[in-house]
Scaffold this motif. Structure first.
Motif, PDB file in Angstrom:
ATOM      1  N   TRP A 169       0.825  -1.420  -0.075  1.00 34.00           N
ATOM      2  CA  TRP A 169       0.007   0.086  -0.089  1.00 34.00           C
ATOM      3  C   TRP A 169       0.867   1.200   0.050  1.00 34.00           C
ATOM      4  O   TRP A 169       1.938   1.339   0.686  1.00 34.00           O
ATOM      5  N   LEU A 170       0.440   2.278  -0.769  1.00 35.46           N
ATOM      6  CA  LEU A 170       0.929   3.683  -0.625  1.00 35.46           C
ATOM      7  C   LEU A 170      -0.250   4.502   0.212  1.00 35.46           C
ATOM      8  O   LEU A 170      -1.196   4.643  -0.412  1.00 35.46           O
ATOM      9  N   ALA A 171       0.318   5.378   1.156  1.00 36.12           N
ATOM     10  CA  ALA A 171      -0.532   6.376   1.584  1.00 36.12           C
ATOM     11  C   ALA A 171       0.142   7.658   1.756  1.00 36.12           C
ATOM     12  O   ALA A 171       1.434   7.932   2.002  1.00 36.12           O
ATOM     13  N   VAL A 172      -0.532   8.797   1.364  1.00 41.66           N
ATOM     14  CA  VAL A 172       0.019  10.050   1.106  1.00 41.66           C
ATOM     15  C   VAL A 172      -1.046  11.039   1.665  1.00 41.66           C
ATOM     16  O   VAL A 172      -2.343  10.817   1.614  1.00 41.66           O
ATOM     17  N   LYS A 173      -0.538  11.959   2.369  1.00 44.18           N
ATOM     18  CA  LYS A 173      -1.422  12.972   3.307  1.00 44.18           C
ATOM     19  C   LYS A 173      -0.856  14.395   3.062  1.00 44.18           C
ATOM     20  O   LYS A 173       0.352  14.472   2.942  1.00 44.18           O
ATOM     21  N   GLY A 174      -1.796  15.257   2.864  1.00 42.21           N
ATOM     22  CA  GLY A 174      -1.261  16.876   2.779  1.00 42.21           C
ATOM     23  C   GLY A 174      -2.188  17.760   3.547  1.00 42.21           C
ATOM     24  O   GLY A 174      -3.506  17.381   3.350  1.00 42.21           O
ATOM     25  N   HIS A 175      -2.029  18.634   4.047  1.00 47.45           N
ATOM     26  CA  HIS A 175      -2.834  19.883   4.733  1.00 47.45           C
ATOM     27  C   HIS A 175      -2.906  20.982   3.701  1.00 47.45           C
ATOM     28  O   HIS A 175      -1.918  21.453   3.250  1.00 47.45           O
ATOM     29  N   TYR A 176      -4.136  21.823   3.303  1.00 50.19           N
ATOM     30  CA  TYR A 176      -4.036  22.656   2.504  1.00 50.19           C
ATOM     31  C   TYR A 176      -5.016  23.876   3.109  1.00 50.19           C
ATOM     32  O   TYR A 176      -5.914  23.520   3.872  1.00 50.19           O
ATOM     33  N   SER A 177      -4.743  24.834   2.411  1.00 47.81           N
ATOM     34  CA  SER A 177      -5.832  25.936   2.727  1.00 47.81           C
ATOM     35  C   SER A 177      -7.012  26.266   1.509  1.00 47.81           C
ATOM     36  O   SER A 177      -6.622  26.010   0.527  1.00 47.81           O
ATOM     37  N   GLY A 178      -8.204  26.608   1.750  1.00 46.40           N
ATOM     38  CA  GLY A 178      -8.937  26.691   0.766  1.00 46.40           C
ATOM     39  C   GLY A 178     -10.290  26.661   1.165  1.00 46.40           C
ATOM     40  O   GLY A 178     -10.732  26.804   2.425  1.00 46.40           O
ATOM     41  N   GLU A 179     -11.194  26.258   0.057  1.00 42.78           N
ATOM     42  CA  GLU A 179     -12.758  26.185   0.601  1.00 42.78           C
ATOM     43  C   GLU A 179     -13.270  24.898   0.691  1.00 42.78           C
ATOM     44  O   GLU A 179     -13.160  23.961  -0.538  1.00 42.78           O
ATOM     45  N   PHE A 180     -13.737  24.229   1.730  1.00 43.92           N
ATOM     46  CA  PHE A 180     -14.199  23.036   1.747  1.00 43.92           C
ATOM     47  C   PHE A 180     -15.369  23.072   3.150  1.00 43.92           C
ATOM     48  O   PHE A 180     -14.963  23.480   4.243  1.00 43.92           O
ATOM     49  N   PRO A 181     -16.403  22.348   3.153  1.00 40.42           N
ATOM     50  CA  PRO A 181     -17.306  22.344   4.053  1.00 40.42           C
ATOM     51  C   PRO A 181     -16.707  21.755   5.413  1.00 40.42           C
ATOM     52  O   PRO A 181     -16.017  20.868   5.369  1.00 40.42           O
ATOM     53  N   MET A 207      -6.241  16.044   3.112  1.00 43.21           N
ATOM     54  CA  MET A 207      -6.432  15.303   2.062  1.00 43.21           C
ATOM     55  C   MET A 207      -5.449  13.924   2.086  1.00 43.21           C
ATOM     56  O   MET A 207      -4.356  14.053   2.187  1.00 43.21           O
ATOM     57  N   CYS A 208      -6.274  12.745   2.130  1.00 42.42           N
ATOM     58  CA  CYS A 208      -5.345  11.710   2.550  1.00 42.42           C
ATOM     59  C   CYS A 208      -6.026  10.417   1.598  1.00 42.42           C
ATOM     60  O   CYS A 208      -6.897  10.216   1.510  1.00 42.42           O
ATOM     61  N   TYR A 209      -4.858   9.861   0.786  1.00 45.18           N
ATOM     62  CA  TYR A 209      -5.364   8.801  -0.145  1.00 45.18           C
ATOM     63  C   TYR A 209      -4.245   7.547   0.345  1.00 45.18           C
ATOM     64  O   TYR A 209      -3.472   7.491   0.409  1.00 45.18           O
ATOM     65  N   LEU A 210      -5.224   6.440   0.090  1.00 47.25           N
ATOM     66  CA  LEU A 210      -4.608   5.134   0.302  1.00 47.25           C
ATOM     67  C   LEU A 210      -4.615   4.306  -0.966  1.00 47.25           C
ATOM     68  O   LEU A 210      -5.961   4.105  -1.390  1.00 47.25           O
ATOM     69  N   ALA A 211      -3.665   3.749  -1.517  1.00 42.90           N
ATOM     70  CA  ALA A 211      -3.707   2.957  -2.760  1.00 42.90           C
ATOM     71  C   ALA A 211      -3.232   1.758  -2.553  1.00 42.90           C
ATOM     72  O   ALA A 211      -2.092   1.552  -2.336  1.00 42.90           O
ATOM     73  N   ASP A 212      -3.395   0.701  -3.429  1.00 41.24           N
ATOM     74  CA  ASP A 212      -2.682  -0.516  -3.854  1.00 41.24           C
ATOM     75  C   ASP A 212      -1.551  -0.181  -4.910  1.00 41.24           C
ATOM     76  O   ASP A 212      -1.808  -0.055  -5.959  1.00 41.24           O
ATOM     77  N   LEU A 213      -0.407  -0.265  -4.737  1.00 43.21           N
ATOM     78  CA  LEU A 213       0.618  -0.185  -5.497  1.00 43.21           C
ATOM     79  C   LEU A 213       0.384  -0.940  -6.958  1.00 43.21           C
ATOM     80  O   LEU A 213       0.812  -0.258  -7.979  1.00 43.21           O
TER      81      LEU A 213
END
Length: 252
Positions: A169-181, A207-213
């Protein structure tokens, strides 16, 4: 044999910290060993169900003091692009691991738990007691809890078989500024994984995603997503729209 604590906990993530708080509240002398400093960021969806709040309150841990977002709506997309929306009656909180772990850590110190920043190099058991060794210290206790997760240096020392296998598995996360409820958790599914989006404290989008390589190796999504992660963009909206496009259209 002189003991340093009733219980030694190896690993200071959520499992280790809550165990330390629980056992300390029960009157045990607890030492927790964690190799990293607090606070720190960790890859995580950063959505916490409110069902855990009574237990955290019992641990005297008030995570509401870091002002998490209140989430009551789920947006769910299928890999074919169809979207479903549902209310979450119990609801959840959007809170970063940076704030959550640090809050539990500070509460553990307040309750009298000993926290040592060190890397465990060896664990042995003899005469009904565990000996835990770090780079510069030796600790002894009758009970040791392993809360260090998978693929740690302790797993290497114990020569566990899965250490010779590549993680799928590959997991990636990031923090961002902007508009989201503030009140929404979004789960965007694609072949071989999913992407989760939440708003956490301080008006920050996680935003975080998990994916099968295996699902990714024949696509260019990794190149494109990594490029977006390391390229400055003006708003999170741009990132979210582009990322969603790649997740839905490149992994059918």
């Amino acid at each position: 044999m002189k003991k340093n604590a009733d219980v030694i906990i190896i690993g200071g993530g959520l499992a280790g910290l809550t165990a330390a708080l629980h056992l300390t509240k029960k009157g045990l002398n607890v030492t927790l060993i964690e190799k990293y400093s607090y606070p720190r960021h960790k890859v995580c969806g950063e959505y916490l169900s409110k069902e855990i709040l009574p237990y955290l309150n019992w641990l005297n841990s008030d995570i509401l003091q870091v002002y998490p977002t209140n989430i009551n709506t789920l947006i769910f997309t299928h890999q074919n692009g169809k979207t479903a929306k549902a209310d979450l009656p119990l609801g959840g909180l959007g809170i970063s691991r940076y704030s959550l772990d640090n809050s539990l850590y500070l509460q553990a110190l307040k309750m009298g738990c000993t926290v040592i920043k060190a890397t465990v190099t060896k664990v042995t058991f003899n005469e009904n007691a565990f000996t835990v060794m770090t780079e510069n210290q030796i600790l002894i206790a009758e009970i040791v809890l392993g809360a260090f997760g998978k693929r740690s240096n302790v797993d290497q020392v114990l020569k566990r078989n899965f250490m010779n296998k590549t993680a799928p598995w590959l997991a990636v996360k990031g923090h961002y500024s902007g508009e989201f409820p503030d009140d929404v958790v979004a789960l965007h599914n694609f072949k071989g994984g999913y992407c989760g989006i939440t708003k956490v404290e301080d008006n920050t989008i996680n935003m975080c995603y998990l994916a099968d390589l295996k699902s990714l190796k024949n696509t260019r999504i990794l190149q494109n997503l990594n490029k977006m992660f390391f390229t400055r963009i003006n708003t999170s909206n741009t990132f979210l729209k582009i990322a969603h496009y790649f997740l839905i259209n490149h992994l059918q």
